[in-house]
Design an enzyme around this catalytic site. Structure first.
Site, short mmCIF file in Angstrom:
data_model
loop_
_atom_site.label_atom_id
_atom_site.label_comp_id
_atom_site.label_asym_id
_atom_site.label_seq_id
_atom_site.Cartn_x
_atom_site.Cartn_y
_atom_site.Cartn_z
N LYS A 13 25.29 12.80 3.35
CA LYS A 13 23.89 13.04 3.76
C LYS A 13 23.13 11.74 4.04
CE LYS A 13 22.21 15.45 0.32
NZ LYS A 13 23.42 15.49 -0.54
N ARG A 88 16.04 21.10 -3.00
CA ARG A 88 17.30 21.33 -3.71
C ARG A 88 17.25 22.60 -4.54
NH1 ARG A 88 19.18 15.61 -3.81
NH2 ARG A 88 21.16 15.43 -4.87
N ARG A 127 33.21 6.09 -4.30
CA ARG A 127 32.00 5.56 -3.66
C ARG A 127 31.40 4.39 -4.45
NH1 ARG A 127 27.09 9.62 -2.11
NH2 ARG A 127 26.64 9.72 -4.34
N ARG A 138 27.55 4.04 -8.77
CA ARG A 138 26.33 4.67 -9.27
C ARG A 138 26.64 5.35 -10.60
NH1 ARG A 138 23.66 8.41 -4.62
NH2 ARG A 138 23.40 9.77 -6.41
N ARG A 149 27.29 17.49 -11.27
CA ARG A 149 26.41 17.53 -10.10
C ARG A 149 26.88 18.58 -9.09
NH1 ARG A 149 26.79 11.80 -8.12
NH2 ARG A 149 25.41 12.40 -6.45
P1 AMP Z 1 20.94 11.99 -4.36
O1 AMP Z 1 20.86 10.54 -4.03
O2 AMP Z 1 20.28 12.86 -3.29
O3 AMP Z 1 22.32 12.44 -4.71
O4 AMP Z 1 20.04 12.20 -5.67
C1 AMP Z 1 20.37 11.57 -6.89
C2 AMP Z 1 19.70 12.29 -8.05
O5 AMP Z 1 18.26 12.26 -7.87
C3 AMP Z 1 20.05 13.77 -8.17
O6 AMP Z 1 21.26 13.97 -8.86
C4 AMP Z 1 18.84 14.28 -8.96
O7 AMP Z 1 18.91 13.90 -10.33
C5 AMP Z 1 17.69 13.47 -8.34
N1 AMP Z 1 17.13 14.22 -7.17
C6 AMP Z 1 17.17 13.84 -5.85
N2 AMP Z 1 16.57 14.75 -5.08
C7 AMP Z 1 16.12 15.73 -5.91
C8 AMP Z 1 15.44 16.96 -5.71
N3 AMP Z 1 15.06 17.37 -4.49
N4 AMP Z 1 15.14 17.70 -6.81
C9 AMP Z 1 15.49 17.29 -8.03
N5 AMP Z 1 16.17 16.18 -8.29
C10 AMP Z 1 16.49 15.39 -7.24
#
Ligand code: AMP
Length: 206
Positions: A13, A88, A127, A138, A149
């Site tokens: 993404k 989400r 990654r 990460r 996740r």
């Molecule tokens: P990502 O980089 O999009 O994988 O996001 C990393 C982490 O940020 C996720 O595992 C969540 O803990 C938090 N996060 C990101 N976007 C959201 C969202 N829309 N709602 C809730 N938590 C989020």
């Protein structure tokens, strides 16, 4: 154009969001990136979010939705945006629709990047990202957290696919293949010529 990019962790993404947004001349807005910036900056928001992120859980909707509303109110997002990692949950999707409706807007399209789960696990465990000149993993890409996740995605986020399909907004994009091929598929689903120049490029003097 107002676009949402959906897809499980590891679907690409973030990478696709940058390329697609550049072609559309809109900002790519990643809630994950905004949270990570707040964690590094040790802000109050970052301290609250970190607990959930480290566990691989979603940050509560009220924190996330308020943050996105602020970001979407900034001038660069007024005429369009590409959201990466938001919404989400169905509740987030409903609140996004309500705030856009208040401004007389709606989403133009939702792109779902489709990758099977075995490939996601393989990608996520390998990654790395660049932090202070070093390639690091990460915290939430550790194998146990990755599994959690993906579960959270299946339970809380995957239902958005049906939600947006019912609204006639969903395009599913095969996200296996070279990065530029996947970008081209996404742009075609938006009715945009992958070979053209960005619509805002001439105006921006680029
Ligand atoms: P990502 O980089 O999009 O994988 O996001 C990393 C982490 O940020 C996720 O595992 C969540 O803990 C938090 N996060 C990101 N976007 C959201 C969202 N829309 N709602 C809730 N938590 C989020």
């Amino acid at each position: 154009m107002r676009v949402v990019l959906l897809g499980p962790p590891g679907a690409g993404k973030g990478t696709q969001a940058e390329f697609i947004a550049a072609r559309l001349a809109v900002p790519a807005i990643s809630t994950g990136d905004i949270f990570r910036a707040n964690v590094s900056g040790q802000t109050e928001l970052g301290q609250k979010a970190k607990v959930y992120m480290d566990a691989g859980d979603l940050v509560p909707d009220e924190i996330t939705v308020a943050m996105v509303k602020d970001r979407l109110a900034q001038p660069d997002a007024v005429n369009g945006f590409l959201l990466d990692g938001f919404p989400r949950t169905i509740a987030q999707a409903e609140q996004l629709a309500a705030s856009l409706a208040e401004l007389g807007h709606g989403l133009d399209r939702v792109l779902e990047l489709v990758v099977e789960e075995e490939e996601l696990v393989r990608r996520l465990s390998g990654r790395r990202m660049l932090v202070d000149g070093e390639m690091v993993q990460r915290d939430d890409d550790k194998p146990e957290t990755v599994r959690h996740r993906l579960e959270v995605y299946r339970e809380q986020t995957a239902p958005l696919s049906g939600f947006y399909d019912d609204e006639g907004l969903l395009s599913r994009i095969d996200a296996i293949g070279a990065v530029d091929e996947v970008t081209a598929r996404a742009l075609r689903a938006l009715g945009v010529d992958p070979e053209g120049t960005a619509p805002g490029a001439a105006a921006a003097g680029a």
